[in-house]
Scaffold this active site. Structure first.
Site, PDB file in Angstrom:
ATOM      1  N   ARG A  21      26.812 -30.897  28.943  1.00 23.54           N
ATOM      2  CA  ARG A  21      25.655 -31.564  29.558  1.00 23.54           C
ATOM      3  C   ARG A  21      24.679 -30.540  30.123  1.00 23.54           C
ATOM      4  O   ARG A  21      23.471 -30.700  30.049  1.00 23.54           O
ATOM      5  CB  ARG A  21      26.119 -32.555  30.641  1.00 23.54           C
ATOM      6  CG  ARG A  21      24.988 -33.174  31.438  1.00 23.54           C
ATOM      7  CD  ARG A  21      25.391 -34.458  32.171  1.00 23.54           C
ATOM      8  NE  ARG A  21      26.708 -34.421  32.764  1.00 23.54           N
ATOM      9  CZ  ARG A  21      27.055 -33.718  33.844  1.00 23.54           C
ATOM     10  NH1 ARG A  21      26.156 -32.987  34.480  1.00 23.54           N
ATOM     11  NH2 ARG A  21      28.281 -33.731  34.297  1.00 23.54           N
TER      12      ARG A  21
ATOM     13  N   LYS B 295      10.240 -39.561  15.823  1.00 21.71           N
ATOM     14  CA  LYS B 295       9.148 -39.833  14.883  1.00 21.71           C
ATOM     15  C   LYS B 295       8.889 -38.607  13.990  1.00 21.71           C
ATOM     16  O   LYS B 295       9.747 -38.223  13.235  1.00 21.71           O
ATOM     17  CB  LYS B 295       7.921 -40.265  15.674  1.00 21.71           C
ATOM     18  CG  LYS B 295       8.227 -41.375  16.719  1.00 21.71           C
ATOM     19  CD  LYS B 295       8.624 -42.662  16.074  1.00 21.71           C
ATOM     20  CE  LYS B 295       9.198 -43.755  16.979  1.00 21.71           C
ATOM     21  NZ  LYS B 295       9.112 -43.688  18.400  1.00 21.71           N
TER      22      LYS B 295
ATOM     23  N   TYR C 106       1.758 -46.354  24.329  1.00 21.12           N
ATOM     24  CA  TYR C 106       2.956 -46.996  23.779  1.00 21.12           C
ATOM     25  C   TYR C 106       3.499 -48.016  24.786  1.00 21.12           C
ATOM     26  O   TYR C 106       3.651 -47.706  25.972  1.00 21.12           O
ATOM     27  CB  TYR C 106       3.997 -45.917  23.469  1.00 21.12           C
ATOM     28  CG  TYR C 106       5.340 -46.481  23.101  1.00 21.12           C
ATOM     29  CD1 TYR C 106       5.487 -47.337  22.015  1.00 21.12           C
ATOM     30  CD2 TYR C 106       6.465 -46.164  23.837  1.00 21.12           C
ATOM     31  CE1 TYR C 106       6.721 -47.862  21.684  1.00 21.12           C
ATOM     32  CE2 TYR C 106       7.712 -46.676  23.510  1.00 21.12           C
ATOM     33  CZ  TYR C 106       7.825 -47.531  22.425  1.00 21.12           C
ATOM     34  OH  TYR C 106       9.053 -48.045  22.103  1.00 21.12           O
TER      35      TYR C 106
ATOM     36  N   ASP D 245       1.322 -37.443  25.551  1.00 16.89           N
ATOM     37  CA  ASP D 245       2.343 -37.872  24.600  1.00 16.89           C
ATOM     38  C   ASP D 245       1.821 -37.481  23.219  1.00 16.89           C
ATOM     39  O   ASP D 245       0.868 -38.079  22.711  1.00 16.89           O
ATOM     40  CB  ASP D 245       2.551 -39.384  24.720  1.00 16.89           C
ATOM     41  CG  ASP D 245       3.634 -39.906  23.769  1.00 16.89           C
ATOM     42  OD1 ASP D 245       3.871 -39.265  22.734  1.00 16.89           O
ATOM     43  OD2 ASP D 245       4.213 -40.958  24.069  1.00 16.89           O
TER      44      ASP D 245
HETATM   45  N1  PLP Z   1       5.881 -42.462  22.677  1.00 16.12           N
HETATM   46  C1  PLP Z   1       5.396 -43.033  21.560  1.00 16.12           C
HETATM   47  C2  PLP Z   1       3.967 -42.774  21.170  1.00 16.12           C
HETATM   48  C3  PLP Z   1       6.205 -43.859  20.785  1.00 16.12           C
HETATM   49  O1  PLP Z   1       5.698 -44.426  19.672  1.00 16.12           O
HETATM   50  C4  PLP Z   1       7.553 -44.090  21.181  1.00 16.12           C
HETATM   51  C5  PLP Z   1       8.448 -44.966  20.399  1.00 16.12           C
HETATM   52  O2  PLP Z   1       8.024 -45.702  19.536  1.00 16.12           O
HETATM   53  C6  PLP Z   1       8.018 -43.491  22.360  1.00 16.12           C
HETATM   54  C7  PLP Z   1       7.163 -42.671  23.069  1.00 16.12           C
HETATM   55  C8  PLP Z   1       9.428 -43.708  22.848  1.00 16.12           C
HETATM   56  O3  PLP Z   1      10.333 -42.935  22.120  1.00 16.12           O
HETATM   57  P1  PLP Z   1      11.836 -43.361  21.763  1.00 16.12           P
HETATM   58  O4  PLP Z   1      11.775 -44.620  20.956  1.00 16.12           O
HETATM   59  O5  PLP Z   1      12.363 -42.173  21.031  1.00 16.12           O
HETATM   60  O6  PLP Z   1      12.541 -43.584  23.071  1.00 16.12           O
END
Ligand code: PLP
Length: 384
Positions: free
Chosen positions: A52, A202, A105, A177
């Site tokens: 961890r 992604k 998101y 992000d």
């Molecule tokens: N940020 C964006 C732009 C996303 O599209 C997503 C998920 O679709 C996330 C954060 C969250 O990531 P995760 O699904 O890996 O927890």
């Protein structure tokens, strides 16, 4: 055509990926272990003690992602949202105010509004493409400014450099992000952001086979706090996932080039189609954020959204009518996906200022043969 003139593709393949010195294995091995032997009590080998707190496979990923974002530190987590949550807990205290882009998101909004607001954080969602809305948002103190660009799913573009300098002047931490663009196309730390977060699920992973997240920064203090959260709360990325991610990242440069080329051609195809009311793609000359995107990105990415003429029923028929574009949540993999944000990824924000119009369909354009993708879309559109 997206070109990399700064050694990006080379860093993607080599940063943190030195061959194993004991065997010569060109690919660093997976350290699939929970603990590490000590040569005496407290005498650790290279600082590794327990999985961890640290694992060499995770370290190799963290070094690789930091190098791609041109940051100095990265911490990898078990999902994008775990990464975001660790960052928020690392930097916020009750009473702090967060300004979040209004097209962020949905899960990020849910994390903040359902988990952090009850702990005393104040959340305001703001249209970060409107200078009047930005002025109003900065009229009160801002601890953290959180932006996405391009946004999900309406592909709004915000000017990272301008907002980062505005945020810095107001004493705010600026977080980007960077999931949609990936560091291949956009490097927010070089534009003034303090922190970059990723859903590594992604484009970084790129093969739809892992869930993961990363926080990257060049700020030693933030990095230390995030690393502490990673250790103390424990939402770490497992060794195998870390290894798969390092493997995926090695092809990020070529993948993003192909995603961008396919998406640009598909955006043009959709613009010309009578069943499509509007195409949201920053590579289109008439996209309101095109100029800013051209300045801060070196490719326009693989995400395209459309407003379908008609309404929800027509949008659903398109989303359910393709053959090669698979109906699924998520994005950024080599295979093309299609989705209806209002009923899928953004269902949690229906009825809020972040709601997505119900005639919007989102495409994650993969790297299949362009002709096949375009034929699939033409057929599905012909049936709606
Ligand atoms: N940020 C964006 C732009 C996303 O599209 C997503 C998920 O679709 C996330 C954060 C969250 O990531 P995760 O699904 O890996 O927890």
């Amino acid at each position: 055509m997206t070109s990399y003139d700064d050694g990006f593709a080379t860093r993607a393949i080599h940063a943190g990926q030195a061959p194993d010195p004991s065997t010569g294995s060109i690919v660093p091995p997976i350290h699939q272990t929970s603990t590490f032997i000590q040569d005496g009590v407290g005498t650790l080998r290279n600082g590794y003690e327990y999985g961890r707190s640290g694992n060499p496979t995770r370290t190799s990923l963290e070094v690789q992602v930091a190098a791609l974002e041109l940051g100095t530190h990265a911490s990898a987590f078990s999902s994008g949202l775990a990464a975001e949550d660790a960052l928020l807990r690392a930097v916020l205290v009750p009473g702090d105010r967060v300004v979040l882009g209004d097209d962020a998101y949905g899960g990020t909004h849910r994390l903040m509004s359902r988990l952090h607001v009850p702990l005393g954080v104040v959340l305001d969602t703001v249209d970060l493409t409107s200078s009047a809305a930005i002025d109003a948002a900065f009229a009160a103190p801002v601890k953290l400014l959180w932006l996405e660009t391009p946004t999900n799913p309406l592909m709004k573009i915000v000017d990272i450099e301008a907002l980062a300098s505005r945020g810095r002047a107001a004493g705010a931490l600026v977080v980007v992000d960077n999931t949609f663009a990936s560091p291949a196309l956009q490097q927010p730390l070089t534009l003034g952001a303090h922190v970059v977060v990723h859903s590594a699920t992604k484009y970084l992973g790129g093969h739809s086979d892992i869930i993961g997240g990363v926080v990257v920064t060049s700020d030693d203090e933030i990095a230390e706090q995030v690393a502490f959260l990673q250790f103390a709360a424990g939402a770490v990325l497992a060794p195998f996932e870390s290894w798969l991610l390092t493997r995926g990242i090695k092809t990020l440069a070529v993948r993003m080039r192909q995603h961008s080329a396919n998406a640009a051609a598909i955006a043009e195809q959709l613009v010309a189609h009578p069943s499509i009311e509007r195409v949201y793609y920053p590579g289109l000359q008439d996209h309101p954020g095109h100029e800013v995107a051209a300045r801060q990105m070196r490719g326009f990415g693989g995400m395209v959204s459309v407003a379908v003429r008609g309404g929800r029923a027509e949008a659903l028929r398109l989303a359910e009518g393709t053959r090669l574009f698979s109906l699924a949540e998520s994005l950024g993999g080599v295979e093309s996906l299609i989705g209806h944000p209002d009923s899928m990824t953004h269902a949690s924000v229906r009825g809020t200022p972040l709601a997505v119009p119900e005639n919007v369909v989102r495409f994650s354009v993969g790297i299949e043969e362009l002709d096949d993708l375009q034929a699939d879309l033409a057929e599905a559109l012909g049936r709606i």
